[in-house]
Structure formats: C-alpha cells, structure tokens
Design a protein around this motif. Structure first.
Motif, PDB file in Angstrom:
ATOM      1  N   SER A 183      -2.617  14.862  -8.478  1.00  0.00           N
ATOM      2  CA  SER A 183      -1.797  14.399  -7.360  1.00  0.00           C
ATOM      3  C   SER A 183      -1.002  13.155  -7.722  1.00  0.00           C
ATOM      4  O   SER A 183      -1.417  12.351  -8.556  1.00  0.00           O
ATOM      5  N   LEU A 184       0.130  12.998  -7.066  1.00  0.00           N
ATOM      6  CA  LEU A 184       0.919  11.776  -7.160  1.00  0.00           C
ATOM      7  C   LEU A 184       0.166  10.657  -6.452  1.00  0.00           C
ATOM      8  O   LEU A 184      -0.199  10.782  -5.282  1.00  0.00           O
ATOM      9  N   TYR A 185      -0.071   9.554  -7.182  1.00  0.00           N
ATOM     10  CA  TYR A 185      -0.833   8.452  -6.600  1.00  0.00           C
ATOM     11  C   TYR A 185      -0.614   7.210  -7.454  1.00  0.00           C
ATOM     12  O   TYR A 185      -0.759   7.255  -8.685  1.00  0.00           O
ATOM     13  N   ASN A 186      -0.234   6.125  -6.830  1.00  0.00           N
ATOM     14  CA  ASN A 186      -0.076   4.851  -7.524  1.00  0.00           C
ATOM     15  C   ASN A 186       0.009   3.741  -6.479  1.00  0.00           C
ATOM     16  O   ASN A 186      -0.057   4.008  -5.267  1.00  0.00           O
ATOM     17  N   LEU A 187       0.141   2.508  -6.918  1.00  0.00           N
ATOM     18  CA  LEU A 187       0.180   1.388  -5.983  1.00  0.00           C
ATOM     19  C   LEU A 187       1.304   1.520  -4.952  1.00  0.00           C
ATOM     20  O   LEU A 187       1.144   1.132  -3.795  1.00  0.00           O
ATOM     21  N   ALA A 238      13.222   1.070  -6.646  1.00  0.00           N
ATOM     22  CA  ALA A 238      13.055  -0.233  -7.296  1.00  0.00           C
ATOM     23  C   ALA A 238      13.720  -1.330  -6.476  1.00  0.00           C
ATOM     24  O   ALA A 238      13.173  -2.432  -6.328  1.00  0.00           O
ATOM     25  N   ALA A 239      14.894  -1.039  -5.955  1.00  0.00           N
ATOM     26  CA  ALA A 239      15.591  -2.035  -5.141  1.00  0.00           C
ATOM     27  C   ALA A 239      14.827  -2.307  -3.843  1.00  0.00           C
ATOM     28  O   ALA A 239      14.698  -3.455  -3.405  1.00  0.00           O
ATOM     29  N   ALA A 240      14.287  -1.247  -3.246  1.00  0.00           N
ATOM     30  CA  ALA A 240      13.561  -1.391  -1.985  1.00  0.00           C
ATOM     31  C   ALA A 240      12.271  -2.191  -2.164  1.00  0.00           C
ATOM     32  O   ALA A 240      11.840  -2.893  -1.253  1.00  0.00           O
ATOM     33  N   TYR A 241      11.669  -2.073  -3.349  1.00  0.00           N
ATOM     34  CA  TYR A 241      10.390  -2.744  -3.601  1.00  0.00           C
ATOM     35  C   TYR A 241      10.546  -3.969  -4.506  1.00  0.00           C
ATOM     36  O   TYR A 241       9.565  -4.428  -5.091  1.00  0.00           O
ATOM     37  N   ALA A 242      11.751  -4.483  -4.604  1.00  0.00           N
ATOM     38  CA  ALA A 242      12.015  -5.577  -5.549  1.00  0.00           C
ATOM     39  C   ALA A 242      11.085  -6.771  -5.326  1.00  0.00           C
ATOM     40  O   ALA A 242      10.525  -7.331  -6.282  1.00  0.00           O
ATOM     41  N   GLU A 243      10.904  -7.188  -4.081  1.00  0.00           N
ATOM     42  CA  GLU A 243      10.066  -8.352  -3.806  1.00  0.00           C
ATOM     43  C   GLU A 243       8.597  -8.067  -4.117  1.00  0.00           C
ATOM     44  O   GLU A 243       7.907  -8.897  -4.727  1.00  0.00           O
ATOM     45  N   GLN A 247       6.160  -9.881  -6.925  1.00  0.00           N
ATOM     46  CA  GLN A 247       4.829 -10.439  -6.647  1.00  0.00           C
ATOM     47  C   GLN A 247       3.778  -9.802  -7.557  1.00  0.00           C
ATOM     48  O   GLN A 247       2.867 -10.484  -8.036  1.00  0.00           O
ATOM     49  N   PHE A 248       3.913  -8.508  -7.772  1.00  0.00           N
ATOM     50  CA  PHE A 248       2.996  -7.807  -8.672  1.00  0.00           C
ATOM     51  C   PHE A 248       3.085  -8.383 -10.076  1.00  0.00           C
ATOM     52  O   PHE A 248       2.063  -8.611 -10.740  1.00  0.00           O
ATOM     53  N   GLY A 249       4.291  -8.654 -10.526  1.00  0.00           N
ATOM     54  CA  GLY A 249       4.479  -9.239 -11.847  1.00  0.00           C
ATOM     55  C   GLY A 249       3.805 -10.592 -11.965  1.00  0.00           C
ATOM     56  O   GLY A 249       3.231 -10.922 -13.018  1.00  0.00           O
ATOM     57  N   ILE A 308       0.089  -6.697  -1.141  1.00  0.00           N
ATOM     58  CA  ILE A 308       1.451  -6.406  -1.607  1.00  0.00           C
ATOM     59  C   ILE A 308       1.814  -4.945  -1.369  1.00  0.00           C
ATOM     60  O   ILE A 308       2.911  -4.618  -0.906  1.00  0.00           O
ATOM     61  N   PHE A 309       0.873  -4.064  -1.689  1.00  0.00           N
ATOM     62  CA  PHE A 309       1.106  -2.624  -1.557  1.00  0.00           C
ATOM     63  C   PHE A 309       0.045  -2.027  -0.627  1.00  0.00           C
ATOM     64  O   PHE A 309      -0.893  -1.376  -1.076  1.00  0.00           O
ATOM     65  N   PRO A 310       0.168  -2.241   0.672  1.00  0.00           N
ATOM     66  CA  PRO A 310      -0.868  -1.752   1.585  1.00  0.00           C
ATOM     67  C   PRO A 310      -0.898  -0.227   1.643  1.00  0.00           C
ATOM     68  O   PRO A 310       0.137   0.434   1.614  1.00  0.00           O
ATOM     69  N   GLY A 311      -2.103   0.299   1.693  1.00  0.00           N
ATOM     70  CA  GLY A 311      -2.259   1.736   1.830  1.00  0.00           C
ATOM     71  C   GLY A 311      -2.060   2.170   3.267  1.00  0.00           C
ATOM     72  O   GLY A 311      -1.978   1.334   4.182  1.00  0.00           O
TER      73      GLY A 311
END
Length: 321
Positions: A183-187, A238-243, A247-249, A308-311
C-alpha cells in the motif's frame, strides 16, 4: 539488515525491500544488476517487481531483466523472496488484464517464463478488480498453489473492505488467504491508517509499503530515491507541503540523520509494517537508506513528526462521532 514475519505467515522478509520499477527503462541493465548485487550483499531479501513494469521498453521488460540477473548465478534464487504482481493490462486484448481466473493463470505462466524460475514466492494482485468474483480469484490462486507455481498470495492497493472480504472467503475455503498488502503509505500520505492498516492487523496481513519517501519529497536533496519520477502533481504537492518539509528537514538536522533514513525509520516503527519498498535508480541512493532499520526514533521525535504530518485518525472516529 533486520527481518520481520510477512504478516501471520512464517516467511521472513527484510525490513527494506528492493523495488525494481526503474530497472530497464530508467536504470541500465548493468546498473540494475549492480544495485541488485549490492542489495543482496546488504541483506535485502525481498525483491519486488510486476509483470507490467518496463515503461518504454514494453511490459514484461523488468521481469525479463531480473530473469537474466538470476540466470547469472542460480544461488541467488534461493537467497531472495521473489514477489511479482498481476492485474495491469499486458496487451490490447480485452482479456489480457484484470483478475479473471483465465488471466491469472496465463499471467503467472508468462511471469515464470520471463523470470526464468519455477515458482514465485509472493504473487500479488496489483489492484482490485470489481468485475472478478472473489470465488473466481481464489479458485485461480488455489490452483497455482497446488501446481507449485506460487507460494503466498498478497494484494496491492486494496481497500480495507476488500482485504476483509478476501480473507473471509479464503477462510471459508480453508485457505491461508492474503498474507500481505502493498500500500501507499508515508509521512505525507497517511490515509491507509483509516481502514487499510486496521484491516491488515485484524487479519494478520503484513503491510508492505510502496513510495515510502513520497516520490522523493521526503528525501531532502535527493530528487527521487524511492523510484517515483517527479510529475506535475508531485511538484504541486511539494509546494503545498513546503513548510512541513522544511520543518521535517530541521528535525533531521537535529538528529544528524538524512531525511530518507528518518522517513523510513518512522515507517518501520508504525504498527503492522512488514517491509518498506525502496526503488533506487543508483547505488548511492541504495547506500543512503541502508541505515534506516538501525535507526530508532524516540517518543519526542515521533510526536514532533505527528505534529508536522498529522494522521487522519482511526475510522470511524476520524469522520463520525
């Protein structure tokens, strides 16, 4: 490398699996062979492919490439868990696709010929086929198992309700049923937590993750280490999640770890995950993620990542009282 049971089966698979979608169309045969050799040397035993992979070279090209690699050294076959898939169109023929019993049998035979092997360890349905009765699917899979052509059956891109239905029908037939769901799954993409992962846990189905680095978005400076080419949609994501990515970086910098390793380590600490499929196009991309199984994220880091990446939360509470 560490190993985990594939769902409720006794089969042990490496925590990182090697995806081969790029082998042939994006990565030359010689470079593909070098990556395969390096993966085996690193202890990766799960090699994942699909009958449709091949891109511009045509369907089946990646399986054929793997067959040539296996033929170079017959001992390689004993060292790997070989996984491939069935469902996607293989020609213009109206019956050369889907999950009819006819296509499953013919597609399996064709995969065996291309791979140059006598059996497939994990035969995965690449997508749900709403036209195929589950009884027909299991009839075909049971026949392949009886013929010794496949050992385990898995699914890919299945919704939770169909994982449940498939395994209930298999139980009624006194069969093992699905042992894995890919399945597709990531942060960034956590919707599998709503229904798919709970269904997998309830039925003892091991989760095998594809695109664990969100097409490279979670890889920092490396544009595409999990094998997904940048598309217009991924650029927009990427643009939508830039912030959030920034923070992840910073979290990764605080840990002194690469973003790829942190994103994979997070997945390997999620409930129900058996393996995460990486799809490197170069050997250095493979080397950059091999540390992930050794990396344990503490509770504070896990909490920061959730912030940062709430489920989505569990179903049905995520969308109902």
């Amino acid at each position: 490398m560490k190993y985990r049971r594939l769902g409720r089966s006794a089969l042990q698979v490496s925590e990182l699996g090697l995806g081969t979608m790029n082998f042939g169309p994006a990565t030359s045969e010689s470079d593909s062979f070098a990556i395969l050799d390096a993966a085996i040397e690193a202890g990766i035993n799960l090699i994942d492919t699909a009958d449709q992979y091949g891109g511009r070279l045509g369907v089946g090209a990646t399986e054929s490439l793997l067959g040539r690699w296996l033929a170079q050294d017959p001992s390689r076959r004993r060292r790997i868990v070989l996984a491939t898939k069935v469902h996607e169109p293989m020609s213009e023929d109206v019956n050369d696709r889907g999950l009819s019993a006819r296509h499953i049998q013919q597609a399996c035979d064709a995969s065996l010929r291309r791979l140059g092997v006598d059996h497939i360890d994990l035969y995965q349905m690449h997508h749900i086929d709403r036209a195929a009765p589950i009884e027909e699917i299991w009839q075909a899979m049971d026949r392949l198992i009886a013929q010794g052509k496949i050992t385990y059956v898995g699914s890919s891109n299945f919704p939770g309700w169909f994982i449940a239905r498939a395994n209930e029908q298999a139980s009624a037939r006194r069969g093992l049923g699905l042992v894995s769901e890919q399945s597709l799954y990531n942060l960034i993409e956590r919707r599998a937590e709503l229904e798919v992962i709970p269904a997998c846990q309830a039925y003892g189905v091991g989760l095998v993750v594809w695109s664990p680095l969100a097409g490279g978005l979670l890889a920092g400076g490396d544009s595409d280490p999990d094998g997904r080419r940048r598309s217009e949609s991924s650029v927009a994501t990427a643009a939508a999640y830039a912030e959030q990515l920034a923070q992840f970086g910073r979290i990764c910098d605080d840990l002194g770890e690469t973003p790829s390793a942190v994103a994979l380590a997070w997945l390997l600490q999620r409930p129900g995950v058996s393996s995460a499929i990486i799809g490197p196009r170069r050997r250095d991309q493979l080397a950059s993620v091999l540390r992930a199984p050794e990396l344990r994220l503490d509770a504070e880091t896990l909490a920061r990542l959730d912030d940062i990446f709430p489920g989505p939360g569990p179903a049905p509470e995520a969308y109902a009282w």
